[in-house]
Design an enzyme around this catalytic site. Structure first.
Site, PDB file in Angstrom:
ATOM      1  N   LYS A 160       0.884  -1.274  -0.104  1.00 17.35           N
ATOM      2  CA  LYS A 160       0.081   0.027   0.155  1.00 17.35           C
ATOM      3  C   LYS A 160       0.810   1.094  -0.078  1.00 17.35           C
ATOM      4  O   LYS A 160       0.342   2.277  -0.460  1.00 17.35           O
ATOM      5  CB  LYS A 160      -1.025  -0.036   1.040  1.00 17.35           C
ATOM      6  CG  LYS A 160      -2.039  -1.075   0.857  1.00 17.35           C
ATOM      7  CD  LYS A 160      -2.919  -0.970   1.963  1.00 17.35           C
ATOM      8  CE  LYS A 160      -3.945  -2.106   1.458  1.00 17.35           C
ATOM      9  NZ  LYS A 160      -5.064  -2.637   2.696  1.00 17.35           N
ATOM     10  N   GLU A 241      -2.581   6.168   8.050  1.00 17.18           N
ATOM     11  CA  GLU A 241      -2.906   7.127   7.403  1.00 17.18           C
ATOM     12  C   GLU A 241      -4.114   7.831   7.956  1.00 17.18           C
ATOM     13  O   GLU A 241      -4.568   7.459   8.776  1.00 17.18           O
ATOM     14  CB  GLU A 241      -3.391   6.764   5.652  1.00 17.18           C
ATOM     15  CG  GLU A 241      -4.444   5.884   5.654  1.00 17.18           C
ATOM     16  CD  GLU A 241      -4.767   5.215   4.450  1.00 17.18           C
ATOM     17  OE1 GLU A 241      -3.864   5.282   3.525  1.00 17.18           O
ATOM     18  OE2 GLU A 241      -6.118   5.006   4.122  1.00 17.18           O
ATOM     19  N   ARG A 333      -6.742  -8.181  -8.321  1.00 18.44           N
ATOM     20  CA  ARG A 333      -7.673  -9.502  -8.437  1.00 18.44           C
ATOM     21  C   ARG A 333      -8.747  -9.245  -8.728  1.00 18.44           C
ATOM     22  O   ARG A 333      -9.325  -8.226  -8.788  1.00 18.44           O
ATOM     23  CB  ARG A 333      -7.287 -10.211  -6.893  1.00 18.44           C
ATOM     24  CG  ARG A 333      -7.727  -9.161  -5.645  1.00 18.44           C
ATOM     25  CD  ARG A 333      -8.077  -9.982  -4.531  1.00 18.44           C
ATOM     26  NE  ARG A 333      -8.005  -9.053  -3.422  1.00 18.44           N
ATOM     27  CZ  ARG A 333      -9.255  -8.411  -2.932  1.00 18.44           C
ATOM     28  NH1 ARG A 333     -10.244  -8.573  -3.521  1.00 18.44           N
ATOM     29  NH2 ARG A 333      -9.014  -7.700  -1.822  1.00 18.44           N
TER      30      ARG A 333
END
Lengths: 696, 858
Positions: A160, A241, A333
């Site tokens: 990420k 975050e 995916r």
């Protein structure tokens, strides 16, 4: 798209005329299934594909493989030996014992299975090895095609932190946050400013993800998240975050090939979440206007192109109330909720992935991608929605019946009657998708589908799902990712009956009781001592529901009961098939489907009405009067007992014998179904010596 | 109770306390309330006030009966969380269906002031009568705790006996709602005699009509044996107790501190002792569940298992069953999942769910028809058979067999539990009960081997070899002497390549083929089709029981009815007269003998043969009696004729016969078999063996027509009796029999034996007896005994039937002495002695703990 569809239809018609056998392969979804894709058998892809997954998604992939004429290989653990995906596959290989890290995550065993079966490609589904670059590398080394993006894209997007940097570089909007591996979580959190979100760097699907509002929670969240990340993904790195308040979670499905083409297949609105896991998704979103949609789509495609993405992928965005959107992450995916995109675009994403993996270019252009109607997906889980919107439950599906006989309903499931929902895997039962020309139509079908869904033996979240899709705020489209906690601050309590609903429920229960009573007097065959026929036409009953008591008078004519509930007449008619799990009745001319979950001799009836289960007690007047004399049984005081809310394994014990714990203090941590839950003391107490040492 | 009663009666002498007893005030019940005010005004002697008209007196009495011990005690009863006797009856039975009997009965005690008016209560301390549950007939007694703490007086016992006798006569179940402090001490031995009278009825009715006890309050001492003798004992949690002696006596005798609840509460008896079959939350819950349970039972052993309307398709597939048996043979699964999966509407009424959990027994329905289900429970102790589970299973199987309920058996059994505790406890003896029960059962038996069927336990669990009608195996079945590991260790002891051998063993034996190739299982079936297959098979096997079914019976009945109507009145009179005479002196056998005489010499000859066969015992016994018997026979014949009129007996005989036959005759010849075979047998010459023997027996017994029929038929099985028998037998018995046909046949034989007309069943008894001779002799005594009792009871021969049947079936159920009877009478002796000692203590303790509390005033 329209053009494409017309050609495909034409082609189909011609082909039907020519060879029937061919037609069966290119069968396209009738009115029930929404693919408009044609499966062209002249386009040679693979002979045999191994599906490195289980459950619903394995079945889903196999369905497309069958249509494409590809043989399938299933892998399974010991406990899954008789699972649906194993039965469905042409071949099946056992890859180890139940725990996922010894079976579905066991790359060695899966590589062996690939070699043994001679599979040319592997479809990883979602979860497990789907975003594992190591696995993709090993496959590449053995010259087996990984049906998904290239290793570098997985690598780039799977991390990420790195993905954010890449996104920034590709001019995609990103949220402020800490870019890098977290060392001192508290300090970083302080720098960003609370609230912050802690999540697994390698993660997805809400696992290992926690929100912290202060330093303590940061420390706690950091510890649990890293453990979960380690056990789920084998990688305990975390990132932190800024947590965007009141956001919507909207994601863009992208599809790219190896020839530099990339498409965005519109968005999916996934804002209804609990503990950061999606519950209800829909496509398209009620919130986006065409401009925002295009802007988001284009940014998503830019990102995909920046990493030379191929295959299907999803770019997740947080969208604020001003339609500002921030890149969240990219899932390299197939997503759980892909069916709703398939419904509105008519594409079969699995087919597209397989074609792309084989190296075929995309056939579609961006302008071919339509938004046809509206699709909604409810994730049906084996969990108790009354406990923090869903704590996993386990058990055996003693009865299971999908509502697939209804029009425009698609159910993707990997289980069947008799299957076990075990502690080892995700407790998802199925994905229930309904489709309609408009959102209202799709919602209405979803209601009917939920009412007709028979699940017995495990606790399930249908009450919650049905409440959500009939919630006025949801219907208006005014939702955020905080929808559930905002609407149910005290926790979900099930459907709240209106006085009319109450009457309907009471009347139906009374009618059911009477029809059961009547039947219990019907003996067949010749009897030596004749029975006394009971010519009763009127019943005076007392119905207890949620601590309220109603006086009820029932009269019958044929299969119609006129029930007077506290003086108000309700007419209930139906077939009264007491063996059927479903109880279709017409209440005051409104058709409804209820479910009778249990009915006992004492008059206790459990009915599922509008999704929620209600315990109703139907008593004759006599019984009701005499009940006053019955002693009230005092329930056991459980405050001194700490019970695990679900079966699982103990991963940490936070106390030692002799410790004095305060109310609310964590005692131990239980891991089940990939979720860690801490058990807290219900009252202050002292810890006595433990029999079992904590397991690690 | 005793203490209470004593106190109570003595206080009757104390004027100060009179007020207490007079307080019938404030009756809340509608009917009673009107009478109440009048009652109060009345002197204690209101009932004898002569200026009242008879009608008024009747009304008053009725009203007094309705409020039992008075409003105050009703309130006290309610406060304890219990309902009154009448409220219970009202809840149990269909609305307005209760027909009370003996409302005017009063106790007859004149000691300790009991004779005073205020100490007399209309109906005494029990409410009795008959009514309907979902339209079906049932006899009920409900003990009234508000009258002398529900204590048992002579009159109380008499009332219960009366309805039990009637229930047996009519063929309807008896439900007892027990709530009694024990014996009424003031009555002394009369009370004890009352208990014994009831016990006897329980024993006589066993196997004839279903008997259910619901313990709704204290039940101690001698009183506990009545529930223990009944087929099912249910309890109410927290308010009911069963024990031989209360906690106080326990404390004084053994110095053991124990609470009532621990000693004899519902938890103890449903989980530890196995005395009670199930417990319910409260009075209401218990009564409503009892109504539900009642629907599973046939009314008597003459009725087929009830069939209710069914909404569940009989060909429903159960996909869940295909995956239920885990791949690893050591892993457990829940047998209840299988049972619920195949049963109609997933409904399964489990019997003893908390006791010996390694075997699951209970009732369910298949396509509407009641079936009994027995299944090993792999979830508990691997589903092995041990002492408790064997006994639990055996008793259930015998019940099903006695009442024509088909038995489904689900087998997953690793064997009998080894170890010293089991061996010392007599696992051999108890395991044999289960074996015996399955082997003797002649109802349709369907067996499904779901997984393991190892060793002797395979044989026991309703295997093909024990007359299983249909035996299936699932693909996961393993029929073998033992598991692979153990087997290989024995076969290849000390050899190295055991793993290899084990694999070979698994390949050879750990699958259903060894059994299937030998025909020991009829088919290997797909688990999901199990329900479908069972329903289909039951339909086919139903024909086994058709004889019993009413269609035939009904037709006969109608014919007979016509005949009967004409001669009924006479018959009854004659019967009574005769019966009494017959009863005395004449043993059942004698009767049989007489019958024989009647039937002609031919028969006698046969009989003689028969006798010779059996042994000299019979002869010796008869020798003396014979003479007397003949004389009696004549009378009996008359009686019989009368009885015949009734025919009903036949039905009974049939079953009874079946049962006996089943046992007696070579089992192979089960009734069904027999029917079929009969045809054959005669031809083959089985007649020689079987018939002679049987005849032999029968004749002795009173070869009466039935007897013959039975034997022959045993052959014919029950239903055939008249027709079938006549036809077949004709040859043998010929016209004589036919002439009388119905009347004499069954009745004569039995009837005579039994004395009464009804007794027909006795016929069976006789046979049964003859067969058991061993037993009989003993019984002989019993018979006399019975005759005497009968005198009392008159109940005609029910006793006999009852006995035969019981002995046969139940003996083992064995909890009861019956089972043991077979083995040794000693046991009986023991039991008796137990109850004898127990009684006095009981009374004492119960009174102290229960009644004293209930009546603080005293």
């Amino acid at each position: 798209m329209a053009a494409y569809m017309i050609t495909s239809t034409l082609r189909r018609v011609l082909l039907v005329a020519k060879h029937a056998s061919f037609q069966s392969r290119c069968c396209v979804a009738s009115s029930r299934v929404q693919y408009s894709t044609v499966y062209d058998s002249n386009e040679k892809t693979f002979d045999k594909i191994l599906i490195a997954n289980r459950g619903e998604i394995a079945c889903r992939v196999m369905k497309t493989c069958k249509k494409m004429g590809i043989k399938t290989v299933a892998v399974h653990s010991d406990v899954d030996a008789s699972a649906v995906h194993v039965k469905m596959a042409d071949e099946a290989v056992c890859v180890g014992p139940a725990p996922t890290n010894k079976s579905y995550l066991n790359m060695d065993a899966i590589m062996d299975a690939i070699r043994k079966t001679g599979s040319q490609a592997v479809h990883p589904g979602y979860g497990f090895l789907s975003e594992n670059k190591e696995f993709a590398k090993r496959l590449a080394a053995e010259d087996v095609v990984f049906i998904g993006p290239d290793t570098h894209a997985i690598h780039a997007m799977g991390d990420k932190i790195e993905s954010k940097l890449l996104a920034k570089a590709a001019n995609v909007n990103v949220i402020p946050g800490f870019d890098g591996v977290v060392e001192d979580a508290v300090k970083i959190a302080g720098d960003i400013g609370y609230p912050v979100m802690i999540k697994a760097s390698a993660g997805g699907g809400g696992k290992g993800m926690r929100i912290a509002w202060n330093d303590d929670e940061t420390r706690e969240g950091f510890r649990l998240s890293s453990q979960e990340a380690a056990s789920s993904f084998g990688d305990d790195r975390l990132l932190i975050e800024k947590f965007v308040d009141n956001p919507r979670h909207i994601e863009i499905q992208v599809l790219a090939d190896k020839h530099g083409n990339a498409l965005w297949l519109n968005e999916r609105e996934c804002s209804i979440q609990r503990r950061n896991q999606k519950v209800v998704e829909e496509a398209p979103s009620t919130f986006l206007d065409p401009e925002t949609r295009r802007a988001m789509g284009e940014q998503a495609v830019q990102l995909a192109k920046a990493v030379q993405y191929s295959s299907a992928g999803t770019v997740e965005f947080l969208v604020d109330s001003n339609k500002n959107f921030y890149f969240l992450e990219m899932n390299t995916r197939l997503q759980v909720e892909h069916p709703i995109t398939e419904c509105i675009t008519g594409l079969d994403l699995v087919q597209q992935m397989i074609r792309v993996a084989k190296g075929f270019p995309l056939l579609h252009k961006q302008e071919d991608i339509p938004i046809n109607g509206w699709a909604i997906e409810s994730r049906v889980y084996a969990e108790d929605p009354y406990k923090s919107f869903g704590l996993p439950s386990i058990g055996r599906l003693s009865q299971y019946q999908e509502p697939i006989n209804l029009p425009k309903v698609r159910v993707d499931s990997g289980i069947q009657e008799g299957s076990d929902i075990s502690i080892y895997y995700d407790p998802m039962i199925s994905k229930l998708v309904t489709y309609g020309a408009t959102r209202a139509e799709a919602l209405q079908r979803m209601e009917a589908a939920l009412d007709n869904y028979v699940i017995r033996g495990v606790t399930h979240n249908i009450p919650l799902l049905r409440e959500i899709i009939t919630h006025p705020r949801f219907i208006s489209g005014d939702i955020t990712t905080n929808f559930l906690p905002e609407e149910y601050p005290e926790g979900f309590k099930g459907h709240q009956l209106t006085s009319e609903g109450r009457r309907e429920l009471v009347a139906t229960a009374a009618a059911l009781y009477v029809s059961a009573q009547l039947r219990s007097q019907r003996f067949l065959g010749n009897l030596r001592v004749s029975t006394t026929p009971q010519e009763q036409r009127q019943w005076e009953l007392c119905v207890e529901l949620e601590k309220g008591s109603h006086t009820v008078a029932v009269s019958r004519s044929g299969s119609t009961f006129t029930v007077e509930v506290d003086g108000v007449k309700v007419e209930v008619s139906g077939e009264w098939n007491l063996a059927s799990a479903l109880l279709p009745v017409t209440i005051n001319r409104t058709p409804r489907v209820l479910q009778c979950l249990s009915r006992d001799a004492g008059g206790d009836i459990t009915l599922q009405y509008l999704g929620t289960q209600f315990k109703v007690r139907v008593l004759s007047q006599l019984v009701s009067t005499l009940s006053a004399h019955m002693p009230e049984k005092v329930p056991e005081d459980t405050s001194s007992i700490l019970r695990s809310p679900m079966p699982g394994s103990v991963v940490a014990v936070s106390v030692k014998p002799g410790d004095v714990v305060a109310e609310g203090q964590e005692i131990c941590v239980i891991e089940a179904m990939k979720m860690q839950n801490s058990l807290i003391a219900a009252k202050a107490a002292k810890v006595r010596p433990m029999d079992t040492p904590p397991l690690h | 109770m005793a203490a209470f009663a004593v106190a109570r009666s003595s206080c009757g002498l104390l004027s100060g306390l009179k007020a207490y007893f007079k307080t019938f005030r404030q009756v809340k019940h509608g009917v009673a309330s009107a009478a109440q005010s009048q009652l109060q005004q009345q002197s204690r002697r209101w009932y004898s006030v002569s200026h009242l008209s008879v009608q008024e007196r009747i009304d008053r009495k009725r009203n007094a009966a309705l409020i039992g011990g008075g409003q105050k005690r009703i309130d006290a009863q309610h406060k304890r969380g219990k309902l009154t006797a009448r409220e219970r009856v009202e809840l149990l039975l269909d609305k307005d269906s209760f027909v009370e009997c003996d409302m005017f009965v009063e106790h007859r005690c004149s000691d300790f002031g009991m004779e005073e008016d205020h100490n007399k209560f209309a109906g005494d301390s029990v409410v009795t009568g008959q009514g309907r549950i979902n339209g079906r007939l049932v006899y009920v007694f409900s003990q009234d705790f508000t009258v002398f703490g529900g204590s048992l007086s002579g009159a109380h016992a008499q009332k219960i006996c009366k309805i039990m006798d009637q229930a047996m006569m009519v063929g309807a179940p008896v439900i007892g709602l027990n709530d009694s402090g024990g014996a009424r001490i003031q009555e002394g031995v009369e009370s004890l005699a009352g208990y014994a009278d009831i016990f006897l009825r329980n024993v006589m009715a066993s196997g004839v009509v279903p008997q259910i006890s619901l313990i709704m309050g204290p039940c101690a001492g001698g009183a506990v044996y009545s529930p223990a003798l009944t087929d099912f004992t249910f309890m109410v949690k927290d308010t009911s107790y069963l024990f031989i002696t209360g906690p106080d006596v326990v404390k004084s005798v053994t110095n053991e501190d124990v609470t009532q609840e621990e000693l004899g509460g519902a938890k103890t008896h449903t989980a530890v002792s196995g005395v009670a079959h199930r417990a319910f939350e409260n009075d209401i819950d218990a009564l409503l569940n009892l109504r539900n349970f009642f629907n599973f039972l046939p009314l008597s052993n003459q009725d087929p298992a009830p069939v209710t309307e069914c909404h569940d398709p009989s060909d429903r597939l159960v996909p869940g069953l295909d995956t239920i048996v885990p791949f690893e043979t050591t892993k457990a699964y829940d047998m209840l999942d299988i049972i619920q999966g195949i049963a109609d509407e997933r409904e399964f009424f489990e019997i003893m769910p908390n006791y010996a959990k390694n075997i699951v027994v209970g009732f369910a329905r298949m396509n509407g028809r009641t079936v009994g289900i027995v299944g090993n429970q792999p979830k508990v102790a691997s589903g092995c058979l041990d002492i408790n589970s064997s006994v639990k299973g055996a008793r259930f199987v015998r019940f099903c067999d006695a009442f024509n309920i088909p038995i489904l058996t689900f087998v997953d059994v690793p064997g009998f539990l080894p170890g010293t505790s089991q061996e010392y406890g007599g696992i051999i003896r108890h395991g044999a009960k289960l074996l015996f029960a399955f082997a003797e059962a002649t109802v349709p038996k369907i067996t499904i081997i779901t997984r393991k069927a190892y060793g002797g336990a395979y044989d026991v669990m309703s295997s093909k070899h024990l007359r299983g009608d249909v035996n299936y195996a699932w693909p996961s079945a393993e029929v073998a002497v033992m598991g692979a590991k153990g087997a290989v260790q024995i076969i290849f002891r000390g050899k190295s390549n055991q793993a290899e051998q084990e694999a070979e063993y698994v390949e050879k034996f750990a699958n259903p083929f060894p059994a299937a190739v030998r025909g020991f299982v009829d088919d290997i079936i797909v688990p999901s089709t199990t329900r479908k297959r069972i329903c289909r098979d039951l339909e086919v096997l139903e024909s086994l029981q058709t004889l019993q079914t009413d269609l035939t019976l009904l037709r006969r009945d109608t014919e007979r009815d016509r005949e009967r109507e004409t001669d009924r009145g006479e018959t009854e009179e004659t019967q009574r007269g005769e019966t009494e005479e017959t009863q005395r002196g004449e043993t059942q056998r004698e009767e049989t003998q007489r019958e024989e005489t009647q039937r002609e010499e031919t028969q006698r000859e046969e009989t003689q043969r028969g006798d010779t066969e059996r042994g000299d015992r019979a002869d010796t016994e008869r020798g003396d009696r014979a003479d007397t018997e003949r004389g009696d026979r004549e009378r009996r014949q008359r009686e019989e004729t009368q009885r015949e009129g009734r025919n009903r007996e036949r039905g009974e005989t049939e079953r009874g016969e079946k049962q006996r036959e089943g046992r007696n005759r070579e089992r192979g010849e089960t009734e069904r078999g027999e029917k079929q075979r009969e045809g054959r047998n005669r031809e083959r010459g089985e007649t020689e063996r079987g018939e002679k023997q049987r005849e032999g027996r029968h004749r002795e017994r009173g070869d009466t027509e039935r007897g013959e029929k039975q034997r022959e038929g045993r052959h014919r099985e029950r239903g055939d009796t008249e027709r079938g028998e006549t036809q077949r037998e004709e040859t043998q018995r010929e016209e004589t029999q036919r002439e009388r046909r119905n009347r004499e046949r069954g009745e004569t034989e039995r009837g005579e034996k039994q004395r009464e007309g009804r007794n027909r069943e006795r016929g069976d008894t006789e046979r049964g007896e003859t067969q058991r001779e061993g037993r009989h002799r003993e019984r002989g005594d019993t018979e006399r005994g019975e005759t005497q009792r009968e005198g009392r009871h008159r109940e005609r021969g029910d006793t006999e039937r009852g006995e035969t049947q019981r002995e046969g079936r139940h003996r083992e159920r064995g909890d009861t002495e019956r089972g043991e009877t077979q083995r040794g009478e000693t046991q009986r002796g023991e039991t008796k002695s137990v109850s004898l000692c127990a009684c006095p203590c009981v009374c004492v303790c119960v009174c102290v703990c229960v009644c004293a509390r209930a009546y603080p005033v005293v």
